[in-house]
Design a protein around this motif. Structure first.
Motif, PDB file in Angstrom:
ATOM      1  N   PHE A  74      40.591  25.507  70.564  1.00  0.00           N
ATOM      2  CA  PHE A  74      41.045  24.152  70.851  1.00  0.00           C
ATOM      3  C   PHE A  74      40.019  23.127  70.375  1.00  0.00           C
ATOM      4  O   PHE A  74      40.366  22.117  69.765  1.00  0.00           O
ATOM      5  N   VAL A  75      38.750  23.412  70.650  1.00  0.00           N
ATOM      6  CA  VAL A  75      37.694  22.481  70.240  1.00  0.00           C
ATOM      7  C   VAL A  75      37.607  22.435  68.717  1.00  0.00           C
ATOM      8  O   VAL A  75      37.429  21.378  68.123  1.00  0.00           O
ATOM      9  N   LYS A  76      37.779  23.583  68.068  1.00  0.00           N
ATOM     10  CA  LYS A  76      37.767  23.618  66.601  1.00  0.00           C
ATOM     11  C   LYS A  76      38.928  22.799  66.042  1.00  0.00           C
ATOM     12  O   LYS A  76      38.768  22.058  65.076  1.00  0.00           O
ATOM     13  N   TRP A  77      40.096  22.936  66.658  1.00  0.00           N
ATOM     14  CA  TRP A  77      41.284  22.227  66.201  1.00  0.00           C
ATOM     15  C   TRP A  77      41.077  20.724  66.255  1.00  0.00           C
ATOM     16  O   TRP A  77      41.614  19.986  65.431  1.00  0.00           O
ATOM     17  N   VAL A  78      40.293  20.262  67.223  1.00  0.00           N
ATOM     18  CA  VAL A  78      40.046  18.832  67.372  1.00  0.00           C
ATOM     19  C   VAL A  78      38.860  18.374  66.527  1.00  0.00           C
ATOM     20  O   VAL A  78      38.916  17.336  65.881  1.00  0.00           O
ATOM     21  N   MET A  79      37.789  19.174  66.495  1.00  0.00           N
ATOM     22  CA  MET A  79      36.559  18.720  65.848  1.00  0.00           C
ATOM     23  C   MET A  79      36.576  18.819  64.325  1.00  0.00           C
ATOM     24  O   MET A  79      36.004  17.974  63.649  1.00  0.00           O
ATOM     25  N   TYR A  80      37.174  19.844  63.765  1.00  0.00           N
ATOM     26  CA  TYR A  80      37.174  19.963  62.309  1.00  0.00           C
ATOM     27  C   TYR A  80      37.868  18.783  61.628  1.00  0.00           C
ATOM     28  O   TYR A  80      37.340  18.257  60.645  1.00  0.00           O
ATOM     29  N   PRO A  81      39.022  18.316  62.116  1.00  0.00           N
ATOM     30  CA  PRO A  81      39.603  17.111  61.496  1.00  0.00           C
ATOM     31  C   PRO A  81      38.715  15.867  61.672  1.00  0.00           C
ATOM     32  O   PRO A  81      38.671  15.010  60.789  1.00  0.00           O
ATOM     33  N   ILE A  82      37.993  15.792  62.782  1.00  0.00           N
ATOM     34  CA  ILE A  82      37.083  14.662  62.984  1.00  0.00           C
ATOM     35  C   ILE A  82      35.951  14.712  61.961  1.00  0.00           C
ATOM     36  O   ILE A  82      35.596  13.697  61.357  1.00  0.00           O
ATOM     37  N   ILE A  83      35.391  15.895  61.752  1.00  0.00           N
ATOM     38  CA  ILE A  83      34.307  16.041  60.772  1.00  0.00           C
ATOM     39  C   ILE A  83      34.820  15.725  59.368  1.00  0.00           C
ATOM     40  O   ILE A  83      34.155  15.032  58.590  1.00  0.00           O
ATOM     41  N   ILE A  84      36.009  16.210  59.042  1.00  0.00           N
ATOM     42  CA  ILE A  84      36.601  15.909  57.731  1.00  0.00           C
ATOM     43  C   ILE A  84      36.821  14.400  57.589  1.00  0.00           C
ATOM     44  O   ILE A  84      36.546  13.815  56.536  1.00  0.00           O
ATOM     45  N   GLY A  85      37.287  13.758  58.659  1.00  0.00           N
ATOM     46  CA  GLY A  85      37.480  12.301  58.629  1.00  0.00           C
ATOM     47  C   GLY A  85      36.174  11.551  58.432  1.00  0.00           C
ATOM     48  O   GLY A  85      36.135  10.519  57.751  1.00  0.00           O
ATOM     49  N   MET A  86      35.097  12.077  59.012  1.00  0.00           N
ATOM     50  CA  MET A  86      33.798  11.433  58.810  1.00  0.00           C
ATOM     51  C   MET A  86      33.355  11.537  57.355  1.00  0.00           C
ATOM     52  O   MET A  86      32.814  10.580  56.792  1.00  0.00           O
ATOM     53  N   TYR A  87      33.577  12.707  56.758  1.00  0.00           N
ATOM     54  CA  TYR A  87      33.254  12.853  55.337  1.00  0.00           C
ATOM     55  C   TYR A  87      34.132  11.951  54.476  1.00  0.00           C
ATOM     56  O   TYR A  87      33.660  11.348  53.516  1.00  0.00           O
ATOM     57  N   VAL A  88      35.413  11.862  54.809  1.00  0.00           N
ATOM     58  CA  VAL A  88      36.324  10.999  54.046  1.00  0.00           C
ATOM     59  C   VAL A  88      35.892   9.534  54.167  1.00  0.00           C
ATOM     60  O   VAL A  88      35.916   8.792  53.179  1.00  0.00           O
ATOM     61  N   SER A  89      35.473   9.122  55.347  1.00  0.00           N
ATOM     62  CA  SER A  89      35.056   7.731  55.524  1.00  0.00           C
ATOM     63  C   SER A  89      33.707   7.446  54.865  1.00  0.00           C
ATOM     64  O   SER A  89      33.380   6.285  54.612  1.00  0.00           O
ATOM     65  N   ALA A  90      32.935   8.480  54.574  1.00  0.00           N
ATOM     66  CA  ALA A  90      31.652   8.268  53.897  1.00  0.00           C
ATOM     67  C   ALA A  90      31.851   7.827  52.449  1.00  0.00           C
ATOM     68  O   ALA A  90      31.013   7.105  51.899  1.00  0.00           O
ATOM     69  N   ILE A  91      32.955   8.236  51.837  1.00  0.00           N
ATOM     70  CA  ILE A  91      33.206   7.880  50.434  1.00  0.00           C
ATOM     71  C   ILE A  91      33.352   6.367  50.263  1.00  0.00           C
ATOM     72  O   ILE A  91      32.624   5.763  49.461  1.00  0.00           O
ATOM     73  N   PRO A  92      34.256   5.695  51.009  1.00  0.00           N
ATOM     74  CA  PRO A  92      34.322   4.238  50.855  1.00  0.00           C
ATOM     75  C   PRO A  92      33.062   3.537  51.369  1.00  0.00           C
ATOM     76  O   PRO A  92      32.708   2.461  50.884  1.00  0.00           O
ATOM     77  N   PHE A  93      32.361   4.159  52.309  1.00  0.00           N
ATOM     78  CA  PHE A  93      31.117   3.563  52.809  1.00  0.00           C
ATOM     79  C   PHE A  93      30.080   3.466  51.692  1.00  0.00           C
ATOM     80  O   PHE A  93      29.478   2.412  51.469  1.00  0.00           O
TER      81      PHE A  93
END
Length: 160
Positions: free
Chosen positions: A41-60
């Motif tokens: 359950f924690v993996k299901w929630v955290m992996y998309p969050i980590i991916i979103g952080m990497y995705v947001s780093a690109i426009p940053f």
């Protein structure tokens, strides 16, 4: 304009970029490795969050690059040019993109905050959304002011 003030701002851009790059290269992979031992359950929630952080780093990083270019234009006395207006437009779009990515991640951040009993995580997500939105509004206002100043400058050049 004094070159020392833009040099200081360029140094700040470098330090901010290095800090975010350090988080992306060291902290986020460690979090992902530590998640391997947690329940699914924690993996299901955290992996998309980590991916979103990497995705947001690109426009940053792209916005940081545009801010660097904007300071370079100021150094070369081209502050009131189409290039500056375009750089501000890109900074605005990048800030809105970051805000949008975190808005999409907010339900997952909320689930993680409730599950882990960490309301500070939810607050941090909201702060990132708010801060990037404020940057987008500020860049938009600055873009309009620069565009108006550029039009006035063009009119004055044609008058003389």
């Amino acid at each position: 304009m004094k070159k020392s003030s833009t040099t200081f701002l360029k140094l700040v851009i470098i330090l901010i970029g290095l800090a975010v790059l350090t988080v992306c290269v060291t902290v986020l992979p460690m979090v992902a490795i530590n998640l391997a031992d947690n329940p699914t359950f924690v993996k299901w929630v955290m992996y998309p969050i980590i991916i979103g952080m990497y995705v947001s780093a690109i426009p940053f990083f792209y916005a940081l690059y545009q801010a660097w270019r904007l300071l370079t234009y100021i150094d070369h006395n081209e502050a009131f040019s189409d290039l500056s207006v375009h750089a501000l437009k890109i900074i605005k779009q990048c800030a809105l993109t970051i805000s949008g990515v975190y808005v999409l991640m907010m339900p997952l951040i909320y689930i993680f905050g409730e599950k882990d009993d960490a309301p500070g995580v939810i607050l941090m997500g909201l702060v990132i959304i708010f801060a990037s939105f404020v940057i987008a509004v500020f860049a938009s206002v600055l873009q309009k002011v620069m565009k108006s100043a550029l039009e006035i400058k063009t009119e004055n050049d044609l008058t003389v």
